[in-house]
Write an enzyme that holds these catalytic residues in place. Sequence first.
Site, PDB file in Angstrom:
ATOM      1  N   LYS A  47       0.807  -1.224   0.000  1.00 29.93           N
ATOM      2  CA  LYS A  47       0.000   0.000   0.000  1.00 29.93           C
ATOM      3  C   LYS A  47       0.843   1.278   0.000  1.00 29.93           C
ATOM      4  O   LYS A  47       0.396   2.311  -0.482  1.00 29.93           O
ATOM      5  CB  LYS A  47      -0.957   0.019   1.205  1.00 29.93           C
ATOM      6  N   ASN A  68      -4.768   2.083  -1.695  1.00 28.57           N
ATOM      7  CA  ASN A  68      -5.300   0.713  -1.809  1.00 28.57           C
ATOM      8  C   ASN A  68      -6.043   0.498  -3.116  1.00 28.57           C
ATOM      9  O   ASN A  68      -6.515  -0.597  -3.384  1.00 28.57           O
ATOM     10  CB  ASN A  68      -6.230   0.388  -0.634  1.00 28.57           C
ATOM     11  N   ASP A  83     -10.151   3.080   1.669  1.00 28.63           N
ATOM     12  CA  ASP A  83     -10.434   2.445   2.973  1.00 28.63           C
ATOM     13  C   ASP A  83     -11.204   3.396   3.897  1.00 28.63           C
ATOM     14  O   ASP A  83     -12.237   3.042   4.468  1.00 28.63           O
ATOM     15  CB  ASP A  83      -9.135   2.016   3.662  1.00 28.63           C
ATOM     16  N   ALA A 110      -5.075   1.389   8.487  1.00 27.97           N
ATOM     17  CA  ALA A 110      -6.536   1.555   8.520  1.00 27.97           C
ATOM     18  C   ALA A 110      -6.909   2.778   9.356  1.00 27.97           C
ATOM     19  O   ALA A 110      -7.769   3.576   8.975  1.00 27.97           O
ATOM     20  CB  ALA A 110      -7.191   0.293   9.086  1.00 27.97           C
TER      21      ALA A 110
END
Length: 261
Positions: A47, A68, A83, A110
């Site tokens: 990523k 992503n 995300d 995240a």
Amino acid sequence: MVEAAYRHHGLDARYINCDVAAEALGDAVRGALAMGWAGFNCSIPHKVAVLAHLDGLAPSAELIGAVNCVVVQDGELIGENTDGQGFLASLRTLIDPSGLQLVLFGAGGAARAIAVESALAGVASVTVVNRDHDRGAELVQLLRRHTPASAELVVWDRPYRLPESASVVVNATSIGLAPNVDARLQIELDSLAPQMVVADVIPNPPHTALLRDAQAKGCVTLDGLGMLVNQALLGIEHWTGIAAEPTVMRTALEDALNGRQ
Ligand code: NDP
């Protein structure tokens, strides 16, 4: 999940999984372009490394520092981060985040995506609760410098007491991911209150110990499958222009996770 959407909408498209070694990432990206792909998702561990092979970045992907989802636009490779946007789309089915106080556990990929997108969407404050000081501090600095939200760090070295003013509580750590399905966040359980929306990024299993505890306290909860479906919806929209049907995708995802596909 993505191919279920393609079938549902009659799209002549494929979504295939490819394992790419770190040293082959540049060749793989150029190969996708050479083969005329509309784009691709990229996952851990690529990523961040993929940025070096792209022509441009969407503004939030640039802030997050990770991509992503790559979209081919006029022959150029543009990096997106869906995300955090997927999380927000999921959250917005329950509550408008603007002006609210967010408590976010974690400061990894995240968490960065969720924090940046939430702050850009008007969340008033983000409390980053993270075990590692430096990683948490870096995220807090990023939010303070580049978004209108206020941000503070709590180093997570003891059970955390959620403030009553918290409206949205998010687990963006890997705690609870299979096979550690009963792992619990170190929080004072009696500080979970019914006015809080409690979300978990963990997609497998979706009904985590945190969400079970939160439901027992009367909180409204959001599971990680919603975020996963929504980030895929955004990818499909980027690549094909189609607003795909989320229920078809969620069913396909649940079937895959339950071994029915
Ligand atoms: P990273 O490795 O980048 O970050 C992991 C984070 O979890 C770090 O903040 C780390 O803290 C924290 N952490 C891990 N174990 C513990 C522990 N025992 N106690 C306290 N903190 C802990 O991972 P990602 O951010 O990429 O992914 C996190 C999770 O999000 C994964 O489980 C992944 O499956 C999920 N995910 C879900 C998505 C969805 O669409 N639903 C999309 C992307 C990710 P520290 O910094 O202190 O090490």
